[in-house]
Design a protein around this motif. Structure first.
Motif, PDB file in Angstrom:
ATOM      1  N   ASN A  49      -2.893 -21.389 -74.826  1.00  0.00           N
ATOM      2  CA  ASN A  49      -2.224 -22.499 -74.139  1.00  0.00           C
ATOM      3  C   ASN A  49      -3.028 -22.939 -72.918  1.00  0.00           C
ATOM      4  O   ASN A  49      -3.115 -24.141 -72.615  1.00  0.00           O
ATOM      5  CB  ASN A  49      -0.814 -22.080 -73.724  1.00  0.00           C
ATOM      6  CG  ASN A  49       0.028 -23.253 -73.263  1.00  0.00           C
ATOM      7  OD1 ASN A  49      -0.166 -24.374 -73.695  1.00  0.00           O
ATOM      8  ND2 ASN A  49       0.966 -22.994 -72.379  1.00  0.00           N
ATOM      9  N   VAL A  50      -3.610 -21.970 -72.219  1.00  0.00           N
ATOM     10  CA  VAL A  50      -4.487 -22.301 -71.080  1.00  0.00           C
ATOM     11  C   VAL A  50      -5.652 -23.162 -71.557  1.00  0.00           C
ATOM     12  O   VAL A  50      -6.009 -24.168 -70.935  1.00  0.00           O
ATOM     13  CB  VAL A  50      -5.002 -21.018 -70.400  1.00  0.00           C
ATOM     14  CG1 VAL A  50      -6.102 -21.355 -69.387  1.00  0.00           C
ATOM     15  CG2 VAL A  50      -3.866 -20.290 -69.700  1.00  0.00           C
ATOM     16  N   ASP A  62      -4.595 -26.713 -72.391  1.00  0.00           N
ATOM     17  CA  ASP A  62      -4.367 -27.493 -71.168  1.00  0.00           C
ATOM     18  C   ASP A  62      -5.678 -27.889 -70.504  1.00  0.00           C
ATOM     19  O   ASP A  62      -5.821 -29.007 -69.990  1.00  0.00           O
ATOM     20  CB  ASP A  62      -3.517 -26.686 -70.181  1.00  0.00           C
ATOM     21  CG  ASP A  62      -2.060 -26.582 -70.610  1.00  0.00           C
ATOM     22  OD1 ASP A  62      -1.639 -27.396 -71.461  1.00  0.00           O
ATOM     23  OD2 ASP A  62      -1.360 -25.684 -70.116  1.00  0.00           O
ATOM     24  N   PRO A  74      -8.044 -30.341 -73.784  1.00  0.00           N
ATOM     25  CA  PRO A  74      -7.173 -30.907 -74.825  1.00  0.00           C
ATOM     26  C   PRO A  74      -7.930 -31.614 -75.943  1.00  0.00           C
ATOM     27  O   PRO A  74      -7.331 -31.931 -76.972  1.00  0.00           O
ATOM     28  CB  PRO A  74      -6.301 -31.895 -74.042  1.00  0.00           C
ATOM     29  CG  PRO A  74      -7.105 -32.242 -72.827  1.00  0.00           C
ATOM     30  CD  PRO A  74      -7.858 -31.002 -72.471  1.00  0.00           C
ATOM     31  N   HIS A  95      -6.479 -26.090 -80.201  1.00  0.00           N
ATOM     32  CA  HIS A  95      -5.159 -26.472 -80.708  1.00  0.00           C
ATOM     33  C   HIS A  95      -4.818 -25.667 -81.962  1.00  0.00           C
ATOM     34  O   HIS A  95      -3.675 -25.214 -82.135  1.00  0.00           O
ATOM     35  CB  HIS A  95      -5.118 -27.967 -81.029  1.00  0.00           C
ATOM     36  CG  HIS A  95      -5.083 -28.847 -79.829  1.00  0.00           C
ATOM     37  ND1 HIS A  95      -3.922 -29.140 -79.149  1.00  0.00           N
ATOM     38  CD2 HIS A  95      -6.081 -29.509 -79.174  1.00  0.00           C
ATOM     39  CE1 HIS A  95      -4.193 -29.938 -78.133  1.00  0.00           C
ATOM     40  NE2 HIS A  95      -5.495 -30.179 -78.123  1.00  0.00           N
ATOM     41  N   TYR A 143      -3.972 -22.045 -80.967  1.00  0.00           N
ATOM     42  CA  TYR A 143      -2.659 -22.035 -80.317  1.00  0.00           C
ATOM     43  C   TYR A 143      -1.557 -22.171 -81.369  1.00  0.00           C
ATOM     44  O   TYR A 143      -0.582 -21.402 -81.379  1.00  0.00           O
ATOM     45  CB  TYR A 143      -2.593 -23.177 -79.302  1.00  0.00           C
ATOM     46  CG  TYR A 143      -1.289 -23.293 -78.549  1.00  0.00           C
ATOM     47  CD1 TYR A 143      -0.658 -22.184 -78.003  1.00  0.00           C
ATOM     48  CD2 TYR A 143      -0.689 -24.541 -78.370  1.00  0.00           C
ATOM     49  CE1 TYR A 143       0.542 -22.303 -77.302  1.00  0.00           C
ATOM     50  CE2 TYR A 143       0.500 -24.675 -77.664  1.00  0.00           C
ATOM     51  CZ  TYR A 143       1.108 -23.546 -77.137  1.00  0.00           C
ATOM     52  OH  TYR A 143       2.294 -23.672 -76.442  1.00  0.00           O
TER      53      TYR A 143
END
Length: 248
Positions: A80-81, A84, A87, A93, A96
């Motif tokens: 997730n870090v 962020d 992106p 992605h 995650y």
């Protein structure tokens, strides 16, 4: 001149810590390559905020190490870090989303639903960011076949992504279609695509996929024949182990 000296002095003060962090990252990578994931975690946990040049790689490696130890909450946090911070990177992605999907397998159905839906969204994002990203398309084939229709499951959408896979890699496309038609109880077409994947791929993965298909269809002798042929051609220990597990 004085200010320049102070600037250089400050840089030199930080250099040993930078070199130490880079050395520890290299050490962690070596442990990861040998499968010592707990050691990777112990090295990188305190360093991810200190490493500069390789920070994204360190965070990703830490997330991967958590994934290998099935600590899905921790791997989700690391990926997730990355999402962020970067992106635009498709693979972040995908990772995650993959971690979210794996966590969904460990919780009850009610808690799993939002995790799977978010995983689907992340994999779609990855596929849109990178038109050549194979892993996200594979994940979407599986997600669309696993989800009930009321939650967005769709065989036609799964086929769409399987077709995209086929355009990128014939073997992956055929394996994906074998998987989805098997899930859709169209066993004739599933067998056809698994065989096509084996014909052009000839890999351990292809042999194992076809053998597993036969086993799930209670066609043990066909599975044994596939594994024997695969081991004879590839001498892959995993094929031999699977063969022994079936014949014992």
């Amino acid at each position: 001149m004085k200010f320049r000296f102070v600037y250089i002095f400050i840089i030199l003060l930080g250099l040993p810590q930078l070199l130490y962090s880079q050395s520890r990252f290299s050490e962690a990578q070596t442990y990861f390559d040998t499968g010592n994931y707990t050691k990777v975690i112990s090295i990188l946990e305190p360093l991810t905020n200190e490493i500069s040049d390789n920070r994204s790689k360190a965070i990703e490696l830490l997330g991967d190490a958590y994934s290998h130890t099935k600590d899905w909450d921790s791997s989700i946090n690391q990926y997730n870090v990355l999402v962020d911070l970067y992106p635009e990177v498709a693979n972040y992605h995908y990772k995650y989303g993959g971690a979210l999907a794996m966590k969904a397998l460990t919780v009850n159905k009610l808690m799993a639903i939002p995790l799977i839906l978010e995983a689907k969204s992340e994999c779609i994002q990855a596929s849109e960011l990178d038109p050549n990203h194979i892993e996200s398309r594979w994940a979407l084939v599986k997600i669309y076949m696993e989800l009930p229709a009321v939650l967005g499951g769709s065989t036609s959408k799964a086929i769409t992504y399987a077709n995209q896979l086929e355009s990128l890699s014939k073997v992956d496309g055929y394996l994906a279609k074998g998987y989805l038609y098997n899930k859709a109880d169209d066993f004739i077409r599933a067998e056809q695509f698994y065989k096509q994947a084996l014909d052009i791929g000839g890999s351990k993965t292809c042999y194992m996929a076809l053998a597993e298909f036969y086993l799930n269809r209670d066609q043990k002798e066909k599975a044994i024949a596939v594994l024997r042929t695969g081991y004879g051609r590839l001498e892959a220990e995993e094929l031999q182990q699977n063969l022994e597990d079936i014949t014992q």
